[in-house]
Write an enzyme that holds these catalytic residues in place. Structure first.
Site, short mmCIF file in Angstrom:
data_model
loop_
_atom_site.label_atom_id
_atom_site.label_comp_id
_atom_site.label_asym_id
_atom_site.label_seq_id
_atom_site.Cartn_x
_atom_site.Cartn_y
_atom_site.Cartn_z
N VAL A 258 0.83 -1.20 0.00
CA VAL A 258 0.00 0.00 0.00
C VAL A 258 0.87 1.26 0.00
O VAL A 258 0.36 2.37 -0.01
CB VAL A 258 -0.99 -0.02 1.19
CG1 VAL A 258 -2.02 -1.13 1.00
CG2 VAL A 258 -0.28 -0.18 2.53
N CYS B 114 -20.40 6.08 0.96
CA CYS B 114 -20.79 6.21 -0.46
C CYS B 114 -19.74 5.63 -1.40
O CYS B 114 -19.95 5.62 -2.61
CB CYS B 114 -21.06 7.67 -0.81
SG CYS B 114 -19.56 8.69 -0.97
N CYS C 14 -16.94 13.06 4.50
CA CYS C 14 -16.61 12.73 3.11
C CYS C 14 -16.85 13.97 2.24
O CYS C 14 -17.91 14.59 2.34
CB CYS C 14 -17.49 11.57 2.65
SG CYS C 14 -17.42 11.29 0.86
N ASN D 128 13.43 -13.73 -3.38
CA ASN D 128 12.96 -13.53 -2.00
C ASN D 128 14.10 -13.84 -1.03
O ASN D 128 15.05 -14.54 -1.38
CB ASN D 128 11.77 -14.46 -1.71
CG ASN D 128 10.84 -13.93 -0.63
OD1 ASN D 128 10.51 -12.76 -0.61
ND2 ASN D 128 10.43 -14.80 0.29
N HIS E 171 -4.04 -4.22 -3.21
CA HIS E 171 -4.54 -4.03 -1.85
C HIS E 171 -4.76 -2.55 -1.53
O HIS E 171 -4.82 -2.17 -0.36
CB HIS E 171 -3.58 -4.66 -0.83
CG HIS E 171 -3.57 -6.16 -0.87
ND1 HIS E 171 -2.60 -6.94 -0.25
CD2 HIS E 171 -4.43 -7.04 -1.45
CE1 HIS E 171 -2.86 -8.22 -0.47
NE2 HIS E 171 -3.95 -8.31 -1.20
N ALA F 147 16.34 -8.05 -1.45
CA ALA F 147 15.83 -7.51 -2.72
C ALA F 147 16.75 -6.44 -3.30
O ALA F 147 16.92 -6.38 -4.52
CB ALA F 147 14.43 -6.94 -2.50
P1 OAD Z 1 4.90 -10.98 4.42
O1 OAD Z 1 5.36 -10.24 5.64
O2 OAD Z 1 3.91 -12.06 4.60
O3 OAD Z 1 6.16 -11.59 3.66
C1 OAD Z 1 7.30 -10.84 3.38
C2 OAD Z 1 8.29 -11.71 2.63
O4 OAD Z 1 9.40 -10.88 2.26
C3 OAD Z 1 8.86 -12.88 3.44
O5 OAD Z 1 8.85 -14.06 2.64
C4 OAD Z 1 10.30 -12.45 3.75
O6 OAD Z 1 11.20 -13.54 3.79
C5 OAD Z 1 10.60 -11.56 2.56
N1 OAD Z 1 11.61 -10.52 2.84
C6 OAD Z 1 11.85 -9.84 4.00
N2 OAD Z 1 12.83 -8.96 3.84
C7 OAD Z 1 13.26 -9.06 2.56
C8 OAD Z 1 14.28 -8.42 1.78
N3 OAD Z 1 15.05 -7.45 2.29
N4 OAD Z 1 14.42 -8.79 0.49
C9 OAD Z 1 13.63 -9.76 -0.06
N5 OAD Z 1 12.66 -10.40 0.63
C10 OAD Z 1 12.47 -10.06 1.91
O7 OAD Z 1 4.36 -9.84 3.40
P2 OAD Z 1 3.44 -10.03 2.11
O8 OAD Z 1 3.70 -11.34 1.46
O9 OAD Z 1 3.58 -8.80 1.30
O10 OAD Z 1 -2.34 -7.60 3.15
O11 OAD Z 1 2.02 -10.05 2.76
C11 OAD Z 1 0.89 -10.15 1.93
C12 OAD Z 1 -0.26 -9.39 2.50
O12 OAD Z 1 -0.47 -9.78 3.86
C13 OAD Z 1 -0.06 -7.90 2.63
O13 OAD Z 1 -0.31 -7.19 1.43
C14 OAD Z 1 -1.02 -7.51 3.68
C15 OAD Z 1 -0.73 -8.61 4.67
O14 OAD Z 1 -1.72 -8.91 5.54
C16 OAD Z 1 -3.34 -6.86 3.65
O15 OAD Z 1 -3.17 -6.08 4.59
C17 OAD Z 1 -4.65 -7.08 2.99
#
Ligand code: OAD
Length: 237
Positions: free
Chosen positions: A94, A123, A139, A204, A112, A222
């Protein structure tokens, strides 16, 4: 190649912004180890305690403003500018770090939602805004005091799904960067792209939940592995 036919779909998650100082969700010390997602990331949590939820997102907005894009965001922007329309970013994040790194805004789909937009829960009017939210603000469209951040909560439908699935079905390569592969529908994109014939690559820190579905994986931060991959993709050796 037109914008409707990207040859690469790049899914990004919190891991790509980790080195910009924005916390991930599920790693040790991640956001969901500090607060219950049921309290701050569901419509029910918002109905129970809107002030608490708004305070949580006001703080995330401040963190996001203070953060800067890192070499991984910048490398993806470089790839998109070098190959106009050929690489679509689908982000679960986000934050606006892809755009601030120079990615064309219409080639970044925020499935997201975005912290720097506000949504009226009454609304559904959505608008650019990252001033502090409170239950006292009305709003601008309907006047009702029901503003919330324009982010997708658990139990809500992510944005842009039609365009995302169309791109997954047409792409030659699906790349997943910095996501744990724990949250659907994004976690299912790799299987979808694979079934449609795409090659799949994971970049990753560690193997994700869907690791076995990737043809190739590179593990590391990354900021190092994404610029490397972009340089290879652009034929820079
Ligand atoms: P996560 O916190 O679940 O996963 C982050 C991933 O990034 C993990 O696999 C880490 O190993 C990896 N990671 C951490 N540091 C890193 C780095 N420096 N370089 C590369 N990789 C790294 O986050 P998301 O998968 O984004 O949704 O989570 C998905 C969704 O869950 C989010 O969009 C959010 C959350 O709840 C909502 O809020 C709807």
């Amino acid at each position: 190649m037109t914008q409707d036919e990207p040859s690469i779909v790049i899914l990004t998650g919190a891991g790509i912004s980790a080195e910009s100082g924005l916390g991930t969700f599920r790693d040790a010390g991640g956001l969901w180890t500090q607060v219950r997602l049921e309290d701050v990331a569901t419509p029910e949590g918002f109905a129970r305690d809107p002030e608490r939820v708004l305070a949580f997102y006001n703080a995330r907005r401040e963190n996001c403003r203070a953060a800067q894009p890192n070499p991984a965001h910048r490398a993806l922007a470089r790839l998109q500018r070098a190959r106009p329309g050929a690489a679509l970013i689908v982000t679960q994040n986000v934050d606006d770090l892809h755009e601030r790194a120079g990615s064309p805004p219409d080639e970044v789909l925020h499935m997201h939602g975005r912290l720097d937009r506000t949504l009226c829960n009454f609304c559904r009017h959505a608008f650019d805004d990252d001033a502090p939210l409170s239950t006292a603000r009305g709003c601008p469209a309907c006047g009702v005091q029901a503003l919330r951040p324009d982010v997708v909560w658990f139990g809500e439908v992510p944005y842009h799904l039609e365009r995302i699935f169309a791109a997954l079905e047409r792409c030659d390569l699906f790349v997943s960067i910095g996501t744990s592969g724990e949250v659907h529908p994004a976690a299912g994109f790799v299987a979808h792209a694979r079934a449609a014939g795409a090659r799949t690559l994971e970049l990753n820190l560690e193997p994700s939940a869907g690791a076995r579905l990737f043809d190739k994986a590179v593990h590391g931060p990354a900021s190092r592995i994404v610029p490397q991959w972009v340089a290879e993709t652009l034929g820079e050796g």
